[in-house]
Enzyme design. Structure first.
Site, mmCIF file in Angstrom:
data_model
loop_
_atom_site.group_PDB
_atom_site.id
_atom_site.type_symbol
_atom_site.label_atom_id
_atom_site.label_comp_id
_atom_site.label_asym_id
_atom_site.label_seq_id
_atom_site.Cartn_x
_atom_site.Cartn_y
_atom_site.Cartn_z
ATOM 1 N N GLU A 8 0.809 -1.400 0.059
ATOM 2 C CA GLU A 8 -0.184 0.059 0.018
ATOM 3 C C GLU A 8 0.946 1.270 0.053
ATOM 4 O OE1 GLU A 8 -2.675 -0.149 3.372
ATOM 5 O OE2 GLU A 8 -3.363 -2.093 2.731
ATOM 6 N N GLU A 61 9.218 -8.225 -4.088
ATOM 7 C CA GLU A 61 9.383 -9.281 -3.350
ATOM 8 C C GLU A 61 10.100 -9.316 -2.037
ATOM 9 O OE1 GLU A 61 7.592 -13.025 -4.422
ATOM 10 O OE2 GLU A 61 6.585 -12.247 -6.194
HETATM 11 N N1 CAA Z 1 7.033 -17.417 7.765
HETATM 12 C C1 CAA Z 1 6.225 -17.634 8.960
HETATM 13 N N2 CAA Z 1 6.022 -16.765 9.792
HETATM 14 C C2 CAA Z 1 6.817 -15.483 9.618
HETATM 15 C C3 CAA Z 1 7.552 -15.359 8.729
HETATM 16 C C4 CAA Z 1 7.805 -16.423 7.561
HETATM 17 N N3 CAA Z 1 8.259 -16.427 6.639
HETATM 18 N N4 CAA Z 1 8.092 -14.067 8.888
HETATM 19 C C5 CAA Z 1 7.896 -13.681 9.891
HETATM 20 N N5 CAA Z 1 7.006 -14.488 10.374
HETATM 21 C C6 CAA Z 1 6.240 -14.128 11.810
HETATM 22 C C7 CAA Z 1 7.114 -14.019 12.789
HETATM 23 O O1 CAA Z 1 7.445 -15.278 13.430
HETATM 24 C C8 CAA Z 1 6.477 -13.109 13.841
HETATM 25 O O2 CAA Z 1 5.565 -14.064 14.507
HETATM 26 P P1 CAA Z 1 5.390 -13.911 16.193
HETATM 27 O O3 CAA Z 1 5.114 -12.561 16.554
HETATM 28 O O4 CAA Z 1 4.345 -14.763 16.428
HETATM 29 O O5 CAA Z 1 6.895 -14.420 16.555
HETATM 30 C C9 CAA Z 1 5.452 -12.252 12.967
HETATM 31 O O6 CAA Z 1 5.316 -13.065 11.691
HETATM 32 C C10 CAA Z 1 6.106 -11.084 12.815
HETATM 33 O O7 CAA Z 1 7.271 -11.299 12.153
HETATM 34 P P2 CAA Z 1 8.471 -9.903 12.083
HETATM 35 O O8 CAA Z 1 8.572 -9.308 13.686
HETATM 36 O O9 CAA Z 1 9.593 -10.587 11.539
HETATM 37 O O10 CAA Z 1 7.799 -8.761 11.354
HETATM 38 P P3 CAA Z 1 8.213 -7.316 11.100
HETATM 39 O O11 CAA Z 1 7.127 -6.446 10.986
HETATM 40 O O12 CAA Z 1 9.482 -6.978 11.753
HETATM 41 O O13 CAA Z 1 8.550 -7.619 9.380
HETATM 42 C C11 CAA Z 1 10.003 -8.009 7.485
HETATM 43 C C12 CAA Z 1 9.624 -8.350 8.840
HETATM 44 C C13 CAA Z 1 10.662 -9.036 6.890
HETATM 45 C C14 CAA Z 1 10.580 -6.452 7.354
HETATM 46 C C15 CAA Z 1 8.458 -7.974 6.414
HETATM 47 O O14 CAA Z 1 7.745 -6.823 6.730
HETATM 48 C C16 CAA Z 1 9.122 -8.095 5.009
HETATM 49 O O15 CAA Z 1 9.265 -9.030 4.416
HETATM 50 N N6 CAA Z 1 8.668 -6.837 4.276
HETATM 51 C C17 CAA Z 1 9.114 -6.903 2.846
HETATM 52 C C18 CAA Z 1 7.742 -6.888 2.051
HETATM 53 C C19 CAA Z 1 7.636 -7.560 0.663
HETATM 54 O O16 CAA Z 1 8.537 -8.360 0.463
HETATM 55 N N7 CAA Z 1 6.853 -6.941 -0.031
HETATM 56 C C20 CAA Z 1 6.622 -7.235 -1.410
HETATM 57 C C21 CAA Z 1 5.254 -7.464 -1.923
HETATM 58 S S1 CAA Z 1 4.850 -8.427 -3.119
HETATM 59 C C22 CAA Z 1 5.470 -7.608 -4.624
HETATM 60 O O17 CAA Z 1 6.553 -7.231 -4.553
HETATM 61 C C23 CAA Z 1 4.595 -7.257 -5.725
HETATM 62 C C24 CAA Z 1 4.444 -8.359 -6.603
HETATM 63 O O18 CAA Z 1 3.312 -8.730 -6.664
HETATM 64 C C25 CAA Z 1 5.580 -9.227 -7.101
#
Ligand code: CAA
Length: 383
Positions: free
Chosen positions: A127, A367
């Protein structure tokens, strides 16, 4: 340990390579210039099973795993990265999560239509204020006041791959404003023809120009409670786990683009003569090719390891992030060196080189940008 493709993987590679070189490569420049994919490509992809790679056979899919999907994606992307990302998102960001978390009714309703290519799948997470910080999603879903159990969705999603031609969206929404960001999100399946859903601005991009990237707007979009994927307020985990698979797909895309750069460079270095010999006879060019090949091969091995882990049901966040960093860096390195080897010719659109150079760049961004992958990697190693 076995570094050879098995019989099924070899068949997938040969089939995808033949299709990509025969049908996609000749269309790649047209897709790029016209900013769309020829519509006849989708049924051809479906006919070969490429639209339902990881969907079980009982739901009309090919019943394969992420290893075979990665092999196929490398081939498609070596020819046309616009088609490659379309197929990657459709399979990894929609077919896979419905297969993993869908109810029996959801699987029977959607999977055969995705596998047959009747519906193209899309994933709406990002978003305006929730990009790298994916948990900051503000698009809301509230239960209808009439007690029907329907959800009413309002908000705006951006950078939606396949937005312009998707028949089904997996939409990440906020269902709980009291909980912490990551614990108040849900995942809801929304058909494209639901009243109130509109396709907004189409992006005109630097690369992968044939793929569709749009805004998707939700204005009082009402769907049945049966469209919730997984449990309420557990959507962030679904989004992240799904992206583990998606990142393997984008890493495969990068390996494919990088390999196309390498192959083009080897060919050109053998043909182009300067100072009385092919430029490939000069060590400066030989070393570029050696470095490209080494980085691409290393990236492919990391992709295969991540896909292998995911197919065993193991969490592969670390390995998928490592594969994506290595492969996207290798692709951009290879694209840069490839253009340098081709010189002025590579800077024109006489060759595919300038397109590969532009297409490679996005693999370090979508991604999860490279810096986000490094957060995932370091958190997995250091806590
Ligand atoms: N599998 C399962 N659970 C997961 C996980 C995974 N891979 N990653 C995180 N979690 C869980 C964690 O264990 C945690 O759970 P608990 O609280 O129960 O321990 C919960 O999710 C929160 O995790 P984080 O504290 O790590 O979350 P965060 O807010 O710090 O975010 C981040 C981490 C890695 C920065 C994440 O926000 C992220 O990946 N950001 C990038 C987003 C992205 O890739 N966007 C692309 C969108 S799609 C696109 O590009 C367009 C398209 O169509 C191609």
């Amino acid at each position: 340990m076995d570094f050879q493709l098995n019989e099924q993987e070899t068949l997938v590679r040969d089939m995808a390579r033949e299709f990509a070189q025969k049908e996609l490569l000749p269309r790649a420049t047209k897709h790029d210039r016209e900013e769309t994919i020829d519509p006849e490509v989708f049924p051809m992809l479906a006919e070969l099973g490429l639209m339902g790679m990881t969907i079980p056979e009982e739901y009309g899919g090919a019943g394969m795993g992420n290893a075979e999907l990665a092999i196929a994606l490398e081939e498609l992307n070596a020819a046309c990265a616009s088609t490659g990302v379309t197929v990657s998102v459709h399979n990894s960001l929609l077919g896979s999560p419905i297969t993993k978390w869908g109810t029996e009714e959801q699987k029977q309703t959607w999977l055969p239509r995705l596998a047959s290519g009747e519906l193209i799948g899309s994933y709406c997470l990002t978003e305006p204020n929730a990009g790298s910080d994916a948990a900051a999603v503000a698009t809301s879903a509230v239960l209808a006041p009439d007690g029907s159990g329907d959800w009413i969705i309002n908000g705006t999603k951006i950078w939606v791959t396949n937005g312009g031609w998707a028949g089904l969206f997996l939409v990440y929404v906020r269902t709980n404003t009291e909980a912490s960001n990551a614990k108040g999100m849900s995942a809801i399946l929304v058909p494209a023809d639901t009243p109130g859903l509109t396709v907004g601005k189409k992006e005109h991009k630097t690369g992968i120009r044939g793929s569709s990237t749009t805004e998707i707007l939700f204005e009082n979009v009402r769907v049945s409670g049966a469209h919730l994927l997984g449990e309420v307020d557990k959507g962030f985990m679904i989004a992240m786990d799904t992206l583990d698979g998606g990142r393997i797909g984008i890493a495969s895309q990068a390996v494919g683009i990088g390999r196309a750069c390498l192959e083009s460079s080897i060919k050109y270095a053998g043909e182009r003569e300067q100072f009385g010999r092919p430029i490939g006879a000069f060590q400066a060019v030989q070393f570029k090719i050696a470095d490209m090949a080494t980085r691409i091969d290393a990236a492919r091995l990391l992709v295969q390891r991540a896909a292998w882990m995911r197919d065993r049901g193991e969490r592969c966040s670390l390995q998928a992030a490592q594969a994506k960093v290595a492969a996207s860096t290798a692709a951009n390195f290879a694209a840069d060196e490839c253009l340098q080897i081709h010189g002025g010719a590579g800077y024109t659109d006489d060759f595919h080189v300038e397109r590969l150079f532009r297409d490679a760049r996005i693999t370090e961004i979508y991604e999860g940008a490279t810096d986000i992958q490094k957060i995932v990697i370091s958190r997995n190693l250091m806590g």
